[in-house]
Structure formats: C-alpha cells, structure tokens
Design a protein around this motif. Sequence first.
Motif, PDB file in Angstrom:
ATOM      1  N   ALA A 238      23.086   2.634  79.470  1.00  5.72           N
ATOM      2  CA  ALA A 238      23.958   2.999  78.350  1.00  5.72           C
ATOM      3  C   ALA A 238      23.787   4.460  77.957  1.00  5.72           C
ATOM      4  O   ALA A 238      24.601   5.015  77.229  1.00  5.72           O
ATOM      5  N   LEU A 239      22.738   5.079  78.460  1.00  5.63           N
ATOM      6  CA  LEU A 239      22.433   6.449  78.033  1.00  5.63           C
ATOM      7  C   LEU A 239      23.175   7.452  78.912  1.00  5.63           C
ATOM      8  O   LEU A 239      22.595   8.162  79.711  1.00  5.63           O
ATOM      9  N   VAL A 240      24.454   7.514  78.715  1.00  6.51           N
ATOM     10  CA  VAL A 240      25.300   8.317  79.597  1.00  6.51           C
ATOM     11  C   VAL A 240      25.133   9.820  79.406  1.00  6.51           C
ATOM     12  O   VAL A 240      25.548  10.598  80.246  1.00  6.51           O
ATOM     13  N   ASN A 241      24.526  10.224  78.298  1.00  2.48           N
ATOM     14  CA  ASN A 241      24.397  11.662  78.035  1.00  2.48           C
ATOM     15  C   ASN A 241      23.051  12.240  78.437  1.00  2.48           C
ATOM     16  O   ASN A 241      22.810  13.430  78.270  1.00  2.48           O
ATOM     17  N   LEU A 242      22.172  11.408  78.954  1.00  2.49           N
ATOM     18  CA  LEU A 242      20.857  11.916  79.345  1.00  2.49           C
ATOM     19  C   LEU A 242      21.022  12.999  80.393  1.00  2.49           C
ATOM     20  O   LEU A 242      21.752  12.842  81.357  1.00  2.49           O
ATOM     21  N   GLN A 243      20.308  14.091  80.174  1.00  5.20           N
ATOM     22  CA  GLN A 243      20.395  15.181  81.131  1.00  5.20           C
ATOM     23  C   GLN A 243      19.373  14.987  82.248  1.00  5.20           C
ATOM     24  O   GLN A 243      18.424  14.232  82.095  1.00  5.20           O
ATOM     25  N   ASP A 244      19.586  15.676  83.334  1.00  3.29           N
ATOM     26  CA  ASP A 244      18.678  15.582  84.479  1.00  3.29           C
ATOM     27  C   ASP A 244      17.234  15.737  84.048  1.00  3.29           C
ATOM     28  O   ASP A 244      16.904  16.631  83.287  1.00  3.29           O
TER      29      ASP A 244
ATOM     30  N   SER B 220       7.419  -2.087  75.825  1.00  5.06           N
ATOM     31  CA  SER B 220       8.743  -2.179  76.442  1.00  5.06           C
ATOM     32  C   SER B 220       9.640  -1.078  75.893  1.00  5.06           C
ATOM     33  O   SER B 220       9.333  -0.438  74.886  1.00  5.06           O
ATOM     34  N   LEU B 221      10.727  -0.883  76.592  1.00  4.43           N
ATOM     35  CA  LEU B 221      11.702   0.118  76.191  1.00  4.43           C
ATOM     36  C   LEU B 221      12.314  -0.299  74.851  1.00  4.43           C
ATOM     37  O   LEU B 221      12.648  -1.462  74.670  1.00  4.43           O
ATOM     38  N   PRO B 222      12.481   0.637  73.902  1.00  7.23           N
ATOM     39  CA  PRO B 222      13.154   0.259  72.657  1.00  7.23           C
ATOM     40  C   PRO B 222      14.581  -0.216  72.935  1.00  7.23           C
ATOM     41  O   PRO B 222      15.248   0.319  73.819  1.00  7.23           O
ATOM     42  N   LEU B 223      15.024  -1.225  72.200  1.00  6.08           N
ATOM     43  CA  LEU B 223      16.384  -1.739  72.387  1.00  6.08           C
ATOM     44  C   LEU B 223      17.375  -0.868  71.628  1.00  6.08           C
ATOM     45  O   LEU B 223      17.021  -0.203  70.673  1.00  6.08           O
ATOM     46  N   ASN B 224      18.627  -0.921  72.046  1.00  8.17           N
ATOM     47  CA  ASN B 224      19.710  -0.214  71.354  1.00  8.17           C
ATOM     48  C   ASN B 224      19.441   1.274  71.203  1.00  8.17           C
ATOM     49  O   ASN B 224      19.597   1.834  70.119  1.00  8.17           O
ATOM     50  N   LEU B 225      19.025   1.897  72.280  1.00 10.84           N
ATOM     51  CA  LEU B 225      18.870   3.358  72.234  1.00 10.84           C
ATOM     52  C   LEU B 225      20.249   3.984  72.044  1.00 10.84           C
ATOM     53  O   LEU B 225      21.218   3.552  72.658  1.00 10.84           O
ATOM     54  N   PRO B 226      20.366   5.014  71.195  1.00 12.75           N
ATOM     55  CA  PRO B 226      21.688   5.595  70.949  1.00 12.75           C
ATOM     56  C   PRO B 226      22.241   6.291  72.199  1.00 12.75           C
ATOM     57  O   PRO B 226      21.516   7.056  72.843  1.00 12.75           O
ATOM     58  N   PRO B 227      23.508   6.060  72.542  1.00 12.30           N
ATOM     59  CA  PRO B 227      24.114   6.692  73.725  1.00 12.30           C
ATOM     60  C   PRO B 227      24.181   8.217  73.614  1.00 12.30           C
ATOM     61  O   PRO B 227      24.356   8.897  74.619  1.00 12.30           O
ATOM     62  N   SER B 228      24.031   8.748  72.415  1.00  9.85           N
ATOM     63  CA  SER B 228      24.074  10.202  72.228  1.00  9.85           C
ATOM     64  C   SER B 228      22.825  10.902  72.760  1.00  9.85           C
ATOM     65  O   SER B 228      22.795  12.125  72.858  1.00  9.85           O
ATOM     66  N   LEU B 229      21.779  10.149  73.124  1.00  2.42           N
ATOM     67  CA  LEU B 229      20.509  10.766  73.547  1.00  2.42           C
ATOM     68  C   LEU B 229      20.684  11.666  74.753  1.00  2.42           C
ATOM     69  O   LEU B 229      21.296  11.280  75.743  1.00  2.42           O
ATOM     70  N   THR B 230      20.112  12.868  74.667  1.00  3.50           N
ATOM     71  CA  THR B 230      20.069  13.745  75.833  1.00  3.50           C
ATOM     72  C   THR B 230      18.648  13.860  76.383  1.00  3.50           C
ATOM     73  O   THR B 230      18.459  14.186  77.542  1.00  3.50           O
ATOM     74  N   HIS B 231      17.650  13.620  75.536  1.00  7.40           N
ATOM     75  CA  HIS B 231      16.256  13.701  75.968  1.00  7.40           C
ATOM     76  C   HIS B 231      15.466  12.532  75.399  1.00  7.40           C
ATOM     77  O   HIS B 231      15.520  12.287  74.199  1.00  7.40           O
ATOM     78  N   LEU B 232      14.730  11.851  76.274  1.00  6.35           N
ATOM     79  CA  LEU B 232      13.954  10.698  75.846  1.00  6.35           C
ATOM     80  C   LEU B 232      12.588  10.752  76.513  1.00  6.35           C
ATOM     81  O   LEU B 232      12.493  10.808  77.732  1.00  6.35           O
ATOM     82  N   ASP B 233      11.538  10.803  75.718  1.00  6.32           N
ATOM     83  CA  ASP B 233      10.184  10.857  76.277  1.00  6.32           C
ATOM     84  C   ASP B 233       9.404   9.615  75.852  1.00  6.32           C
ATOM     85  O   ASP B 233       9.094   9.427  74.680  1.00  6.32           O
ATOM     86  N   LEU B 234       9.123   8.768  76.839  1.00  5.75           N
ATOM     87  CA  LEU B 234       8.375   7.531  76.587  1.00  5.75           C
ATOM     88  C   LEU B 234       7.061   7.530  77.359  1.00  5.75           C
ATOM     89  O   LEU B 234       6.471   6.483  77.593  1.00  5.75           O
ATOM     90  N   SER B 235       6.612   8.710  77.746  1.00  7.96           N
ATOM     91  CA  SER B 235       5.387   8.763  78.545  1.00  7.96           C
ATOM     92  C   SER B 235       4.167   8.404  77.704  1.00  7.96           C
ATOM     93  O   SER B 235       4.216   8.434  76.474  1.00  7.96           O
TER      94      SER B 235
END
Length: 157
Positions: free
Chosen positions: A143-149, A114-129
């Motif tokens: 909540a991840l408002v800073n994730l880039q395209d 499952s997706l980790p809980l409480n991911l920091p909102p500062s994240l711009t890149h997240l790789d869960l593949s």
Amino acid sequence: MLWCRCGVLLALCICPLACLAVSPCPTGCCCPRPGFLVLCESLARFPRGLPPSLESLQLQENRITYITSGVLRQLGNLTRLDLEDNRIRAIQPGALQGLHKLQVLTLKGNRLTSLPLNLPPSLTHLDLSENCISALDLPSLSALVNLQDKSIIIDSE
Ligand SMILES: *[C@@H]1O[C@H](CO)[C@@H](O)[C@H](O)[C@H]1NC(C)=O
C-alpha cells in the motif's frame, strides 16, 4: 537526552519559557515553533493535548512502550514522526490511519515484533530497523506507493 543533542539547536531548545507565553506546550516538552514542532524528552507515555496544526513531532530516546489509536488522531497535518530509540512493543491498529500527510516515520530501535498496521500511503521514508520483526506482511507494504528507493529499512537483529 534530547537536550544534550541540541548543540546546534540551542537557540530553539532554550525556548520553553518563551513558548509557554505563546501557547501551551505538553509537560516535559519543548515547543520551538509553537503549533508546528514539539520536542519531548524522558516521556514514558505519548504526550496528550498536542496541537492539531503540528507538522513535526520528535519523540526519540524516550521510554514510550505503546501507541494507542487515540493519541495521533488529531494530528492530520503531521509530516514527520520520529519515535527512534523508545521501547515501543505495540502500535494499536489504526493508530497511524489518520496521518494523511505523514512522509517520514522512524521507528528504529524499538521492540516491535510485527509491521505496524494501516501505515499511511503518504509515507516516503520508513525505518523499522533494530526491532524484533521476524515476518513481513507484504500486503501492508504494497500500500506504500510513495516509498522512495531504499527508503524502507528493516532488519532482524
Ligand atoms: C493543516 O494544513 C493546512 C494546509 O497548510 C491548513 O490549511 C490547515 O489549517 C492545517 N490544519 C490545522 C488543524 O492546523
């Protein structure tokens, strides 16, 4: 494994002896920029006693299975955490919570369901593949408002 990859980083990776003279480095790790960058290899557990000033932690290709909530607590200045190709099955809720500056989180190639809980909102890149995630918790992602395209990568292989 990490040492083999370090062709271009050779100057950095032959430094443990020099690093030790400057500041303690966790056992099994290399600290090219003491206090800021720690590289570790073949670890089964998350290293303890990391310096609070750390900005980049590269733990790819180890055998870490579990991230407890305490291990990252002091690392509020971390901007990059690479945990690719470990054996992580679980991340304790709250483990990532204090990482207010974390921008890049790589968890590719683990055993998360499952997706980790409480991911920091500062994240711009997240790789869960290359994990075993079958359902997405959309409120956590929103909540991840800073994730880039195109900077979140999740697949279900
Ligand atoms: C974290 O970064 C800030 C800004 O660069 C710095 O002032 C502070 O001392 C750092 N914290 C630690 C524990 O090194």
